[in-house]
Design a protein around this motif. Structure first.
Motif, PDB file in Angstrom:
ATOM      1  N   ALA A 209       0.815  -1.216   0.000  1.00 46.00           N
ATOM      2  CA  ALA A 209       0.000   0.000   0.000  1.00 46.00           C
ATOM      3  C   ALA A 209       0.846   1.262   0.000  1.00 46.00           C
ATOM      4  O   ALA A 209       0.438   2.282  -0.557  1.00 46.00           O
ATOM      5  N   ASP A 210       2.036   1.217   0.612  1.00 44.53           N
ATOM      6  CA  ASP A 210       2.789   2.473   0.755  1.00 44.53           C
ATOM      7  C   ASP A 210       3.288   3.007  -0.580  1.00 44.53           C
ATOM      8  O   ASP A 210       3.121   4.185  -0.889  1.00 44.53           O
ATOM      9  N   GLU A 211       3.883   2.146  -1.425  1.00 42.42           N
ATOM     10  CA  GLU A 211       4.346   2.678  -2.715  1.00 42.42           C
ATOM     11  C   GLU A 211       3.189   2.947  -3.665  1.00 42.42           C
ATOM     12  O   GLU A 211       3.262   3.835  -4.528  1.00 42.42           O
ATOM     13  N   ALA A 212       2.086   2.192  -3.500  1.00 45.79           N
ATOM     14  CA  ALA A 212       0.900   2.483  -4.313  1.00 45.79           C
ATOM     15  C   ALA A 212       0.381   3.883  -4.006  1.00 45.79           C
ATOM     16  O   ALA A 212       0.011   4.648  -4.913  1.00 45.79           O
TER      17      ALA A 212
ATOM     18  N   LEU B   7       8.926   6.354   8.882  1.00 41.41           N
ATOM     19  CA  LEU B   7       8.209   6.561   7.631  1.00 41.41           C
ATOM     20  C   LEU B   7       8.410   5.415   6.651  1.00 41.41           C
ATOM     21  O   LEU B   7       9.445   4.753   6.636  1.00 41.41           O
ATOM     22  N   SER B   8       7.408   5.198   5.822  1.00 43.48           N
ATOM     23  CA  SER B   8       7.511   4.344   4.634  1.00 43.48           C
ATOM     24  C   SER B   8       7.629   5.276   3.436  1.00 43.48           C
ATOM     25  O   SER B   8       7.729   6.502   3.579  1.00 43.48           O
ATOM     26  N   SER B   9       7.567   4.724   2.238  1.00 45.19           N
ATOM     27  CA  SER B   9       7.628   5.585   1.056  1.00 45.19           C
ATOM     28  C   SER B   9       6.419   6.518   0.996  1.00 45.19           C
ATOM     29  O   SER B   9       6.517   7.652   0.521  1.00 45.19           O
ATOM     30  N   ALA B  10       5.270   6.062   1.521  1.00 46.67           N
ATOM     31  CA  ALA B  10       4.086   6.921   1.550  1.00 46.67           C
ATOM     32  C   ALA B  10       4.332   8.130   2.441  1.00 46.67           C
ATOM     33  O   ALA B  10       4.046   9.270   2.075  1.00 46.67           O
TER      34      ALA B  10
ATOM     35  N   ALA C 168      -0.822   5.360   9.352  1.00 44.51           N
ATOM     36  CA  ALA C 168      -1.184   3.940   9.359  1.00 44.51           C
ATOM     37  C   ALA C 168      -0.495   3.197   8.214  1.00 44.51           C
ATOM     38  O   ALA C 168      -0.134   2.017   8.362  1.00 44.51           O
ATOM     39  N   PHE C 169      -0.330   3.844   7.062  1.00 41.40           N
ATOM     40  CA  PHE C 169       0.432   3.236   5.965  1.00 41.40           C
ATOM     41  C   PHE C 169       1.870   2.998   6.409  1.00 41.40           C
ATOM     42  O   PHE C 169       2.445   1.932   6.150  1.00 41.40           O
ATOM     43  N   ASP C 170       2.466   3.992   7.064  1.00 40.60           N
ATOM     44  CA  ASP C 170       3.843   3.856   7.530  1.00 40.60           C
ATOM     45  C   ASP C 170       3.975   2.722   8.540  1.00 40.60           C
ATOM     46  O   ASP C 170       4.878   1.885   8.451  1.00 40.60           O
ATOM     47  N   ALA C 171       3.071   2.704   9.502  1.00 37.87           N
ATOM     48  CA  ALA C 171       3.136   1.680  10.540  1.00 37.87           C
ATOM     49  C   ALA C 171       2.958   0.285   9.957  1.00 37.87           C
ATOM     50  O   ALA C 171       3.691  -0.649  10.296  1.00 37.87           O
ATOM     51  N   ASN C 172       1.982   0.139   9.067  1.00 35.42           N
ATOM     52  CA  ASN C 172       1.724  -1.167   8.459  1.00 35.42           C
ATOM     53  C   ASN C 172       2.940  -1.680   7.711  1.00 35.42           C
ATOM     54  O   ASN C 172       3.326  -2.851   7.853  1.00 35.42           O
ATOM     55  N   ASP C 173       3.582  -0.827   6.936  1.00 31.47           N
ATOM     56  CA  ASP C 173       4.706  -1.284   6.131  1.00 31.47           C
ATOM     57  C   ASP C 173       5.943  -1.566   6.979  1.00 31.47           C
ATOM     58  O   ASP C 173       6.802  -2.352   6.580  1.00 31.47           O
ATOM     59  N   ASN C 174       6.018  -0.935   8.149  1.00 30.26           N
ATOM     60  CA  ASN C 174       7.159  -1.151   9.027  1.00 30.26           C
ATOM     61  C   ASN C 174       6.870  -2.158  10.140  1.00 30.26           C
ATOM     62  O   ASN C 174       7.670  -2.326  11.060  1.00 30.26           O
ATOM     63  N   GLY C 175       5.701  -2.833  10.061  1.00 27.81           N
ATOM     64  CA  GLY C 175       5.385  -3.874  11.013  1.00 27.81           C
ATOM     65  C   GLY C 175       5.081  -3.376  12.410  1.00 27.81           C
ATOM     66  O   GLY C 175       5.361  -4.060  13.403  1.00 27.81           O
ATOM     67  N   VAL C 176       4.474  -2.188  12.494  1.00 24.09           N
ATOM     68  CA  VAL C 176       4.141  -1.596  13.791  1.00 24.09           C
ATOM     69  C   VAL C 176       2.638  -1.711  14.021  1.00 24.09           C
ATOM     70  O   VAL C 176       1.840  -1.267  13.188  1.00 24.09           O
ATOM     71  N   SER C 177       2.230  -2.299  15.145  1.00 26.06           N
ATOM     72  CA  SER C 177       0.821  -2.430  15.494  1.00 26.06           C
ATOM     73  C   SER C 177       0.352  -1.199  16.260  1.00 26.06           C
ATOM     74  O   SER C 177       1.141  -0.537  16.947  1.00 26.06           O
ATOM     75  N   ALA C 178      -0.930  -0.889  16.141  1.00 25.23           N
ATOM     76  CA  ALA C 178      -1.484   0.232  16.898  1.00 25.23           C
ATOM     77  C   ALA C 178      -1.289   0.012  18.403  1.00 25.23           C
ATOM     78  O   ALA C 178      -1.009   0.951  19.145  1.00 25.23           O
ATOM     79  N   ILE C 179      -1.447  -1.226  18.833  1.00 24.36           N
ATOM     80  CA  ILE C 179      -1.140  -1.619  20.210  1.00 24.36           C
ATOM     81  C   ILE C 179      -0.244  -2.847  20.123  1.00 24.36           C
ATOM     82  O   ILE C 179      -0.576  -3.821  19.454  1.00 24.36           O
ATOM     83  N   ALA C 180       0.888  -2.799  20.793  1.00 25.37           N
ATOM     84  CA  ALA C 180       1.847  -3.900  20.720  1.00 25.37           C
ATOM     85  C   ALA C 180       1.213  -5.191  21.215  1.00 25.37           C
ATOM     86  O   ALA C 180       0.579  -5.204  22.281  1.00 25.37           O
ATOM     87  N   PRO C 181       1.340  -6.289  20.459  1.00 26.63           N
ATOM     88  CA  PRO C 181       0.764  -7.569  20.888  1.00 26.63           C
ATOM     89  C   PRO C 181       1.184  -7.986  22.291  1.00 26.63           C
ATOM     90  O   PRO C 181       0.384  -8.542  23.043  1.00 26.63           O
ATOM     91  N   LYS C 182       2.429  -7.690  22.664  1.00 30.64           N
ATOM     92  CA  LYS C 182       2.889  -8.078  24.000  1.00 30.64           C
ATOM     93  C   LYS C 182       2.144  -7.306  25.096  1.00 30.64           C
ATOM     94  O   LYS C 182       1.919  -7.820  26.190  1.00 30.64           O
ATOM     95  N   ASP C 183       1.745  -6.056  24.768  1.00 28.55           N
ATOM     96  CA  ASP C 183       0.985  -5.276  25.743  1.00 28.55           C
ATOM     97  C   ASP C 183      -0.431  -5.829  25.898  1.00 28.55           C
ATOM     98  O   ASP C 183      -0.980  -5.854  27.003  1.00 28.55           O
TER      99      ASP C 183
ATOM    100  N   SER D 103      -8.455  -3.958   6.137  1.00 32.25           N
ATOM    101  CA  SER D 103      -7.704  -2.711   6.015  1.00 32.25           C
ATOM    102  C   SER D 103      -7.423  -2.359   4.555  1.00 32.25           C
ATOM    103  O   SER D 103      -7.563  -3.189   3.646  1.00 32.25           O
ATOM    104  N   ILE D 104      -6.992  -1.114   4.339  1.00 33.04           N
ATOM    105  CA  ILE D 104      -6.581  -0.700   3.003  1.00 33.04           C
ATOM    106  C   ILE D 104      -5.410  -1.557   2.535  1.00 33.04           C
ATOM    107  O   ILE D 104      -5.352  -1.960   1.367  1.00 33.04           O
ATOM    108  N   ALA D 105      -4.493  -1.868   3.452  1.00 34.63           N
ATOM    109  CA  ALA D 105      -3.342  -2.698   3.079  1.00 34.63           C
ATOM    110  C   ALA D 105      -3.780  -4.065   2.570  1.00 34.63           C
ATOM    111  O   ALA D 105      -3.201  -4.597   1.608  1.00 34.63           O
ATOM    112  N   SER D 106      -4.806  -4.640   3.189  1.00 35.35           N
ATOM    113  CA  SER D 106      -5.277  -5.951   2.750  1.00 35.35           C
ATOM    114  C   SER D 106      -5.957  -5.868   1.384  1.00 35.35           C
ATOM    115  O   SER D 106      -5.860  -6.797   0.575  1.00 35.35           O
ATOM    116  N   VAL D 107      -6.640  -4.757   1.133  1.00 31.72           N
ATOM    117  CA  VAL D 107      -7.260  -4.575  -0.190  1.00 31.72           C
ATOM    118  C   VAL D 107      -6.179  -4.484  -1.261  1.00 31.72           C
ATOM    119  O   VAL D 107      -6.268  -5.127  -2.318  1.00 31.72           O
TER     120      VAL D 107
END
Length: 355
Positions: free
Chosen positions: A26-29, A93-96, A134-149, A165-169
């Motif tokens: 999604a980020d480069e798109a 940041l991602s490319s987006a 959200a594009f940046d976080a998704n492409d860099n593997g960052v969750s809105a809330i950390a799974p460990k938390d 999500s948009i990324a899944s589309v």
């Protein structure tokens, strides 16, 4: 080389944009679609490759090349030493995000005709916060809330939203059961992949345009109206806990920001507004709504619910329970209610403050 629909017969003679071939995200798109909003790139062709020699011929390169250099129009984020974030944020940041950071104001101006100034700056920050990050976080593997938390808190998701999500589309545009019967060469297969990427880029670009134009048309003008209401709130409650809006508008984000900008408050003035009042329509005899203000970033958790005794009660029964005439309803969750008149809604807000 990826090009737009040949049926459009566009002359693509702008500066050449390059991105990587293969599986796309999604980020480069989004990065490509944002660039093409600008007059400089409106007629730009796109090449998708990992060949350094071909990328070297490109005017602007996104998401490939292991180089971030705005002067050279290189916007990749995959290199180990890359740590750049958007001002005031912590997500890498991602490319987006890179393209938005450098060209976002120009893209917003192209869609809205906003001139440089406070309104453009405000919308620039808002679009990054609500969409691009959200594009940046998704492409860099960052969750809105950390799974460990979540695990530490003993919380589990009630359902999976990975396909929502948009990324899944965008990822679905990668799906293929193999080359079509007409793709008999590597070049033909690449053309099919490029065509899927362009569809994905058009999709995310449309989401960006919708977000920007809607925010510019409704959210941004509301800032001035909410600011005026915030300034005049003490006439309805001496502690400033009731906000009265002249008409329906997106107000919550502006309220949160105005409260932060105004802090600390003078003695006797509450730090937060608890209830907002607004008319259902512009008709002279319109009903009025009372809305409990949500805690910022908390979804449906309110700063102060409407009273428990009112929840789920309607009409004359609510009049009796509340002691206020003209009541229409209070939602069972206690976040919103209504009255036939402004005075009635204001009385409900004042009474709710006491309970």
């Amino acid at each position: 080389m990826a090009t737009d629909n040949p049926a459009k017969k566009l002359k693509l003679d702008g500066p050449l944009i390059g991105t990587h071939s293969g599986h796309f995200h999604a980020d480069e798109a989004l990065a490509v679609s944002m660039l093409r909003l600008l007059p400089t790139y409106a007629a730009s062709p796109l090449v998708r490759t990992r060949d350094p020699a071909v990328l070297a011929t490109c005017h602007t390169v996104v998401d490939v090349g292991a180089e971030y250099d705005d002067a050279r129009k290189r916007y990749d984020h995959h290199q180990r030493e890359f740590t750049t974030t958007f001002p005031g944020h912590t997500t890498k940041l991602s490319s987006a995000g890179l393209v938005f950071m450098h060209y976002g104001k120009d893209a917003i101006a192209a869609l809205t005709s906003l001139a440089p100034g406070p309104d453009l700056d405000l919308l620039y920050e808002k679009i990054y916060t609500d969409l691009i990050e959200a594009f940046d976080a998704n492409d860099n593997g960052v969750s809105a809330i950390a799974p460990k938390d979540l695990e530490a808190a003993g919380l589990k998701a009630k359902f999976s939203d990975r396909g929502f999500s948009i990324a899944s589309v965008v990822n679905r545009y990668n799906y293929t059961s193999g080359p079509s019967p007409t793709a008999t060469t590597k070049d033909a297969e690449q053309q099919e992949e490029d065509a899927r990427f362009l569809k994905a880029s058009l999709f995310v670009g449309e989401q960006f345009e919708l977000e920007v134009t809607d925010r510019a048309r409704a959210w941004l003008p509301a800032r001035h109206a909410v600011a005026a209401a915030y300034t005049s709130r003490l006439q309805y409650d001496a502690s400033g806990r009731i906000l009265v809006l002249g008409e329906g508008m997106p107000w919550a984000d502006h309220l949160y920001n105005l409260e932060k900008e105004a802090a600390p408050q003078p003695d006797g003035v509450a730090p937060h507004v608890l209830y907002a009042l607004f008319p259902e329509s512009t008709a002279p005899d319109t009903k009025w709504r009372i809305r409990a203000v949500s805690k910022e970033n908390s979804g449906f958790e309110n700063r102060k619910d409407l009273p428990d005794a009112w929840k789920g009660v309607r009409d004359e029964e609510l009049d009796k329970v509340s002691g206020i005439p003209g009541c229409v309803f209070v939602h069972a969750a206690g976040f919103i209610g209504g009255n036939k008149t402004f005075d009635g809604a204001l009385a409900m807000a004042r009474k709710a403050l006491e309970l």
